[in-house]
Each structure stands twice: as C-alpha cells, then as structure tokens.
Design a protein around this motif. Sequence first.
Motif, PDB file in Angstrom:
ATOM      1  N   SER A 238       0.819  -1.202   0.000  1.00  0.00           N
ATOM      2  CA  SER A 238       0.000   0.000   0.000  1.00  0.00           C
ATOM      3  C   SER A 238       0.856   1.255   0.000  1.00  0.00           C
ATOM      4  N   THR A 239       2.144   1.099   0.355  1.00  0.00           N
ATOM      5  CA  THR A 239       3.034   2.257   0.381  1.00  0.00           C
ATOM      6  C   THR A 239       4.075   2.093  -0.703  1.00  0.00           C
TER       7      THR A 239
ATOM      8  N   ALA B 214       8.037  -5.152   7.950  1.00  0.00           N
ATOM      9  CA  ALA B 214       6.594  -5.237   7.742  1.00  0.00           C
ATOM     10  C   ALA B 214       6.235  -6.268   6.676  1.00  0.00           C
TER      11      ALA B 214
ATOM     12  N   ILE C 157      10.124  -1.027   6.128  1.00  0.00           N
ATOM     13  CA  ILE C 157       8.879  -1.520   5.542  1.00  0.00           C
ATOM     14  C   ILE C 157       9.129  -2.851   4.853  1.00  0.00           C
TER      15      ILE C 157
ATOM     16  N   VAL D 156      13.397   4.038   6.482  1.00  0.00           N
ATOM     17  CA  VAL D 156      11.978   3.657   6.478  1.00  0.00           C
ATOM     18  C   VAL D 156      11.693   2.594   5.418  1.00  0.00           C
TER      19      VAL D 156
ATOM     20  N   GLU E 108      -7.012  -2.561   5.208  1.00  0.00           N
ATOM     21  CA  GLU E 108      -6.633  -3.904   4.796  1.00  0.00           C
ATOM     22  C   GLU E 108      -7.803  -4.846   4.893  1.00  0.00           C
TER      23      GLU E 108
ATOM     24  N   LEU F  56       4.532   2.170   9.775  1.00  0.00           N
ATOM     25  CA  LEU F  56       5.856   2.625   9.325  1.00  0.00           C
ATOM     26  C   LEU F  56       5.723   3.746   8.309  1.00  0.00           C
ATOM     27  N   ALA F  57       4.726   3.611   7.418  1.00  0.00           N
ATOM     28  CA  ALA F  57       4.580   4.617   6.372  1.00  0.00           C
ATOM     29  C   ALA F  57       4.110   5.949   6.952  1.00  0.00           C
TER      30      ALA F  57
ATOM     31  N   ASP G 229      -0.009 -10.667   9.451  1.00  0.00           N
ATOM     32  CA  ASP G 229       0.915  -9.608   9.880  1.00  0.00           C
ATOM     33  C   ASP G 229       1.542  -9.972  11.223  1.00  0.00           C
TER      34      ASP G 229
ATOM     35  N   ARG H 192       5.449 -11.098   6.662  1.00  0.00           N
ATOM     36  CA  ARG H 192       4.119 -11.418   6.144  1.00  0.00           C
ATOM     37  C   ARG H 192       4.187 -12.414   5.001  1.00  0.00           C
TER      38      ARG H 192
ATOM     39  N   SER I 188      -1.807  -1.943   9.681  1.00  0.00           N
ATOM     40  CA  SER I 188      -0.794  -2.984   9.668  1.00  0.00           C
ATOM     41  C   SER I 188       0.552  -2.342  10.005  1.00  0.00           C
ATOM     42  N   ASN I 189       1.563  -3.171  10.252  1.00  0.00           N
ATOM     43  CA  ASN I 189       2.892  -2.637  10.561  1.00  0.00           C
ATOM     44  C   ASN I 189       3.380  -1.718   9.447  1.00  0.00           C
ATOM     45  N   GLU I 190       3.037  -2.096   8.212  1.00  0.00           N
ATOM     46  CA  GLU I 190       3.487  -1.288   7.086  1.00  0.00           C
ATOM     47  C   GLU I 190       2.867   0.100   7.127  1.00  0.00           C
ATOM     48  N   THR I 191       1.575   0.150   7.437  1.00  0.00           N
ATOM     49  CA  THR I 191       0.906   1.445   7.488  1.00  0.00           C
ATOM     50  C   THR I 191       1.505   2.320   8.585  1.00  0.00           C
TER      51      THR I 191
END
Lengths: 345, 304
Positions: free
Chosen positions: A42-43, A69, A65, A61, A322, B230-231, A203, A73, B225-228
Amino acid sequence: MIIGTPPKDIVGRSVRARLAAVVAGYGALAVGACIGAPLIGSTHISLARAFDRSIPFANNVDAQIFFVARMPRVLTGAVAGAALAAAGVVMQALLRNPLATPFTLGVSAGAALGAILVITFGSVVAVGAISPVPLASLIGALAASAIVYTLATRPGRTISTTVLLLAGVTLNAFFSAVILFVQYLADFTQTYRTVRWLMGDLDVGSFGPILASLVLLIPAFAVFAVLPRSLNLLSVGTDIAATRGVDVGRTQRLAFLSASLATAAAVSLAGPIGFVGIIVPHLVRLMVGVDHRLVLPASALFGVAFLVGCDVVSRTIMAPVEVPVGVVTAMIGGPFFLWLLVRRS
Amino acid sequence: MAAGTQKLTTTVRVIALLCAIAATVMTAAAPPVFAQRGKDAVAARVVSLVPNVTEMLFAVGAGSQVAAVSSYDDFPPAVKALPRVGALLDPDMERILSLRPDLVIVYGSQTELETQLGRVGIRAYPYRHGGIESTLQTIRDVARLTGHAAEGEQTVSRLRAQLEAVRTRVRGRSRPRTMLVIGRDPGTLRGVYASAGVGFLHELLELAGGTDVFGDIQREAVQPSNETILARAPDVIIEAAAGERPSDDVFRRERGVWNVLASIPAVRNNRVYLLYGSYLVAAGPRLGEAAEAFARTLHPEAFK
C-alpha cells in the motif's frame, strides 16, 4: 493412475521426470511470488533505498517496511499456504472425499476455542516471550485432533472414515457451540479481537512465530514426503490398498496426525484461513492429474503462491484499509466451491 | 349422517369455548402497566446499562437515584454496591422490571429493549456514541431527566472550562503527529487498533495539541498494519488502556514491543507513552482529565 512400482522401472523413471518438472515449475512460481510480493504494497518504497547499506537500518523507512513489515508477512503466507494446501490434499485422500478440507475434522474449531478462551479469560500478560493466543490456539487444535483420533481409532485396526468424519463433524459442532457461549460472556473489546482473529492475519511482525511453527511443520512435511504412494492406493479403497501391501491402519494414522499437525501449526500462526486447503488441491489436480506423488508437492508449492498472492490482494485492494486475508480467500473460494459442486452433480 | 354433523358441531363448540378461555387468560396475564408518567416528570429510580452515562449521573448529583448498573460499570466506586442487570448483549429484562425503574438508559442499538420497555410504560433514554459536544449534550439530557438540570449545566460549564484551559495551554506550540492506540494484542504488535478521524478521542487528541496521524480516515477507529504504521511515521505514540498500570516488568515489555519499528520518529526519539485509566477512553464527565493527560504527554513543557 500409476501404481507404485520400483523406481528403476521405466514407468517409475517417467514419474521421477514428471516430478522434477512439476517441482521446478511450481517451485519457480512459489519463489517468484515470494520475491515479488514484498515489492508490492500500500506504500510506495524505493528498493534502492531499502537495500542501501550506508543508511543505518533504524533510520531507513524503506528498509524497515521491506524487512520488518512485508518480509515476515510473505514468509508467513508461504508457510501457512504450503501447510494448509498439503494438509488439504492428505485429508481429501484420507477421507476419500473431494470436499474435505483441513478443517473438516475439528482442528480449526479447537484452535478457535483455545484462542477465544485466552482472549476472553486470559490475563493481558503474555507468557514469557510467547504471546498467549497462538500458544492456546495450538493447544486447542492439538487437543481437538487428539479427541478425534481417540474416538476414531481402535488399536491395530483400520480407521473407519465414516467414524472419523462423524467424530470430526460432531466435535466441530460442539466446539462451535462453546465458542458462541464464550463470546456471549465476552465484552466488546474481547469479542472484536476474537472476530478479528477468526478472519486470519498474516501480519505477525517478527520472524519468531514463523520459526516456532516450522518446528512443527518440519516433522509434518517429513511424513508428507513418504505418504504419496500409499495415498494413491488408499484413494481407491482400503481393501484394494491392503491387497497391494499398504499397511492401511498405519497410513491412515500417519496421514491424520501429519495433516492435523500441519493444520494446527498453520492456524496457530495465522488464524483459520479457509479455502486454501480445498481450492489449491483441486486446481493442482486439474493441471497435473491425480497421482499424489505429483499432487502433494505441487499443492504445497502452489499453496505458497496462492496465499502470498491473496495477501497481496488483501493489502492493496482497499489501501490503506486492509481486507483480512481470510476474507479474500473466501471470496475466491466460495464461488469456486459452488462451481465444484455443480460440476460434480 | 346426522350423527356426523352433530359430532362436528360439538367439536366446533368445544374449540370455540377453549379459544374464549384462552383469550381471557391471556388478557388477564398481560404485564402490569407501570404508573404512566408525564414527559416532564422527574425519574426517581434509574437503571443504567451504559457505564459512561452512569458516571454522568453520579457527576450531576443523581447518584442516589441510580437503582442498578451494567455488568461493566466500575466508576465511581459507589457502583460496586449496586445490583447488575447485564449490558449490551444480555440485558436482563426481568431484573430490570423487578427494580421498578422510571428511566432506563439503554444503548442506541438496543431498539428491541426500548420497545419492550415502552410496552410497559418505562421511559428509555437511548445513548448514542459521539464526539465531545454530543457527550456534553448527553450530560445535560440525563441531568434534566433526573431533576438535576442546574447541576447538569454546572458540570457542562466546568468541563468546557477544563477543556478550554487545556486548549489555551498548548496553543501556539507545534503539533506533533500522534497515533493514539486504543488496543493491541498483549506482548506483540498484532491487532493494533488506533483512533482515527471521527469521535471524541480524535477531538481530545486535537484539543490536547496533537495532529491525529489517521485524521484523514473518516471512521472512529482503524486497524493499521505494521506497514501502514511505518509509512505514516508518527512523531508520538500514545497507548491508552482502560485497566490498571501493570507491574514494571510487564510495562517494560509492552513498551519494548514498539522497538521493532525503529524507523518511526516516535520510537527513535523515545516518545512512546503507555497511559492507563478508564477515564482516558470513556466519553463522560472525566473528559477534562483525559484531555489534560494527553496534553501533559504531548507538551510536558507547557505544564511546568
């Protein structure tokens, strides 16, 4: 269908060759999925920055990620996908029923009961370094398997698949009733956490839970490696298998125990993700035939690609919100299941 | 033939008689209608199924009028002695009726319960979850219904003053991007549940001088989520939990789980705070204390 013969025979050699081709093909798919999935999310991240060693990890960062992150997963999806798909193949062979899933015999209901008991009544404190919910769901899953096993087996005799199925279905129903009761007693936060757990969640946030589940999966897969020939014969019928020299009772026990162990590990790691254990075996059979020596490894590898792919969809389709991965597999699996039923009738 | 018709007539007569008896019995067994009260009448006995409204009742001086509370009430300490009548999923209608209340505070979603209470003439006040203004209005409403309108206004004014004081104290200071975490699986970073752009928690956070890092999401809460996380890279993380502060070991461990996400400014600059207390997450008369707690966390230098 190829019946087990000494590998040096020309028929055996062609199975070997086909096996190599299947493993190579599906293996490439699985590896491709595992490499490609962390790149999507998503990023937007810059791979160059993520792998730039000059930036300290704690400040990077993009690297965080990618490695903290996304990688866990993807690995969780790979491990759970392989376990559930392989367990599905074995269950379908054991029960001689194409609609069997790894959850048919009550393993996921036991896991769910363990998880909900801890969420509702457990302390908010984790036990040592292990979060209590995965541990409790593992214990629940193993307990459910033990109960079904005890009910269905008689020492030295073969397992009646009817009794096995009935025991599993009854246990499912009983555990589901207890789960509903416990949910009724829970407060709002606990209910929400339970519902969220039941939807499945890849996650995990770190590599520890994955390693813990591998401890259980390696023995299960070791048994999966020796089962296929016997499963081929078992699928035809227990009597025919016995006349061909298969120790039916032992094969059934090994199949049940290994499939339950793999399912228990997968469910305690990522929650009860449905439909992987039924879609993947059927799709693979459409492509490679019904020989379990090909279907079992191919399903495990395709399970990796399938669940990792579903996770990519769950992460991106409604970003930044999500969709739980169990919902994605169900949305694909539900119509697929119906199509299977229609096709067979 | 004649005998057959006679049998039929007798059967019909017996059935008609039984129906008449049944009708009489059922009408006689109708639930007793409680004394009907006018719309402006003051409620002398109140049953509250909503914990934050119970707090409001005690705050406006109607504590002695509270006859029973929900299973989850814990504040103020006086509620511990009161009988319990269930909660959102399992309100005990019989017990509520046996207490003969004039007013029952129910959740907005408990429409069936409202209907049942209406049938026996008991007034129900449906509580709807909302922002700060909505909470203040609820305080006024329940104060008026229990005959404490003046104290209700006083409580609201006092709360407004408290909130305004907090807002003034932090005015002009830089507003750090803050993630307000209201739930998480213990010991891990799974199941993080954070407040988003709607609701009283969001408003409290903004009032206390922080920028809600999920403020653009028009919902009350999100599960990032962890990604969100972090972002979005929040500068400050505040975890608000309703229970009691745990032992030091557990506290250290729970604080430590965030260290995995090392690139977040909040972790890098050691601005991860764990706050405990039901006043932090209850939309009630202790909103002012909650606002001050958040403000002290975000801008400690403003409170020296």
